[in-house]
Scaffold this motif. Structure first.
Motif, PDB file in Angstrom:
ATOM      1  N   SER A 375       0.820  -1.213   0.000  1.00 48.95           N
ATOM      2  CA  SER A 375       0.000   0.000   0.000  1.00 48.95           C
ATOM      3  C   SER A 375       0.853   1.262   0.000  1.00 48.95           C
ATOM      4  O   SER A 375       0.401   2.327  -0.425  1.00 48.95           O
ATOM      5  N   SER A 385      -3.559   7.185   1.022  1.00 49.75           N
ATOM      6  CA  SER A 385      -3.591   6.729   2.413  1.00 49.75           C
ATOM      7  C   SER A 385      -3.508   7.897   3.385  1.00 49.75           C
ATOM      8  O   SER A 385      -4.224   7.937   4.390  1.00 49.75           O
ATOM      9  N   ILE A 399      -0.891   5.765   8.860  1.00 45.47           N
ATOM     10  CA  ILE A 399      -0.171   5.211   7.703  1.00 45.47           C
ATOM     11  C   ILE A 399       1.059   4.436   8.165  1.00 45.47           C
ATOM     12  O   ILE A 399       1.509   3.501   7.492  1.00 45.47           O
TER      13      ILE A 399
END
Length: 437
Positions: A375, A385, A399
């Protein structure tokens, strides 16, 4: 030997995640309330400019559904300084790409440019916020675009009403009971004044988070942001007071019909807590345990071994206010829908009465470590994010730290959460059936 290989794999995954670079960022607020997040990554000459507005389908009036998604389209129509139809031409001719998307909770716009076009990206987003042209011609144009999207994705798409029917039956009070795309009659009936009022209420700097990520210089970027966004007036404060759902205490049975399918489906859905809770993350793990990949519990049992289903799955649809946990199966041959649910229930009861194996638990940990690394593997992914954690969770640094929540999930936690939420008296059973003419 297998145990040794598993231990080695786990150690390697832990080393990879431990060495995964922490996402450094700086955040601050402009005087008008806009939240700004900056992330520097000079590895490639690319920059993402993105704005997430805290407005989604749940913020609409009950008789004007689809408005938030409509604005995702409408705010590309043009501005005082960008002609109709010119937005995408400007982006592509400068080596960039852009897009937007809407959920029940937020709307997200972004551009990806060569880093020497950073100022262009900031100007475009400031134009969207400060100078949008919202006129009847643009509304009429985008109304037809949205109608065509609905026809393509919902009306004429097999299983296109799957989520709509789940939400309609599992939510009675909260606006999650609607769909993101909304009802076309509501958009047809909306006046220009209503569109203008929606824009004035929600598309304001104090309801927005701006993220700039990539090959940037902080001080130069801050000055540009102040120049382009600082003068934009603050909007009125937005107060949200959504009705709370009563607990589900007895099984809800419902049927839904779809003219585009020949094979029915059976769905079990449970109302679950906000994405911000640890329990929601545990339900993420339970979904992976049950149905991620061909080695998952439900796939091996119902597709491979018993050959009862063409497809089976588990989805944890986590949202800002509530979640919806969905189990589903499509029968193979003469398999009865109720038999699919019985077999799924057997696996749920096992989770409620026994701890999953240490091997299965370690596999889940490895999967989520891998998800975490992936991610944050691109600047665009990091920008998304950062915006999401700030807007929906109120904690941008998740995050870096959310993975610690997943790492701390134990086998006992999985058992406890399965007992807490996945019970027969707390669910909807929906038969999703072909519509016969």
């Amino acid at each position: 030997m297998k145990k040794s290989i598993l231990t080695l794999a786990s150690a390697l995954m832990l080393a990879i995640s431990a060495n995964a670079q922490k996402v450094e960022f700086e955040e601050y607020k402009l005087d008008n309330g806009m939240h700004v997040i900056l992330h520097q990554d000079n590895a490639a000459p690319v920059v993402t400019t993105a704005v997430m507005y805290h407005v989604g389908a749940k913020d609409e009036q009950p008789e004007r559904t689809g408005m938030a998604h409509f604005f995702e389209h409408l705010l590309f129509e043009g501005t005082k300084n960008i002609g109709k139809g010119e937005w995408f031409k400007i982006v592509s001719s400068n080596g960039g790409k852009n897009n937007a998307n809407t959920t029940d909770d937020r709307t997200y716009y972004y551009e990806i440019f060569p880093s020497n076009k950073l100022e262009l990206g900031l100007w475009l987003e400031s134009e969207r916020l400060l100078h949008p042209i919202i006129g009847q011609e643009g509304v009429d144009t985008q109304n037809e675009v949205v109608k065509e999207e609905k026809r393509l994705r919902v009306d004429n798409s097999p299983y296109g009403r799957f989520l709509e029917l789940v939400k309609l039956n599992i939510f009675k009070k909260h606006p999650y009971k609607g769909t993101t795309i909304g009802k076309m009659k509501h958009l047809d009936d909306a006046t220009l004044g209503e569109f203008l009022a929606f824009n004035k209420k929600f598309y304001v700097p104090n309801n927005a988070t701006l993220v700039v990520a990539g090959d940037i210089d902080f001080e130069t970027t801050k000055k540009m942001i102040q120049d382009y966004f600082g003068p934009i007036p603050r909007g009125a404060d937005i107060v949200r007071d959504f009705p709370q759902e009563d607990p589900i205490t007895s099984q809800i049975n419902a049927k839904g019909y779809d003219p585009n399918i020949q094979i029915p489906a059976i769905i079990a859905a449970y109302r679950t807590p906000s994405m911000k809770t640890k329990d929601s993350r545990i339900l993420d793990m339970i979904s992976s345990y049950l149905s991620k990949g061909k080695s998952s519990i439900l796939y091996k049992k119902l597709v491979d071994t018993k050959k009862m289903t063409l497809q089976v799955g588990a989805i944890n649809l986590s949202q800002e206010d509530y979640g919806t946990y969905i189990l589903y199966g499509l029968p193979l041959g003469e398999t009865k829908l109720e038999d699919i649910i019985k077999e799924i229930d057997v696996e749920i009861v096992k989770m409620q009465t026994e701890l999953i194996s240490e091997k299965a638990h370690q596999k889940l940990q490895n999967q989520f470590e891998n998800n975490y690394v992936n991610s944050n593997s691109s600047v665009a992914g990091i920008a998304n994010s950062l915006a999401r954690y700030n807007v929906l969770y109120g904690d941008t640094n998740l995050i870096n730290t959310e993975i610690d929540i997943y790492r701390a999930i134990t086998r006992e936690d999985i058992k406890e959460v399965a007992n807490k939420y996945l019970n027969k008296n707390q669910r909807l059973i929906l038969e999703y059936l072909p519509e016969t003419k």
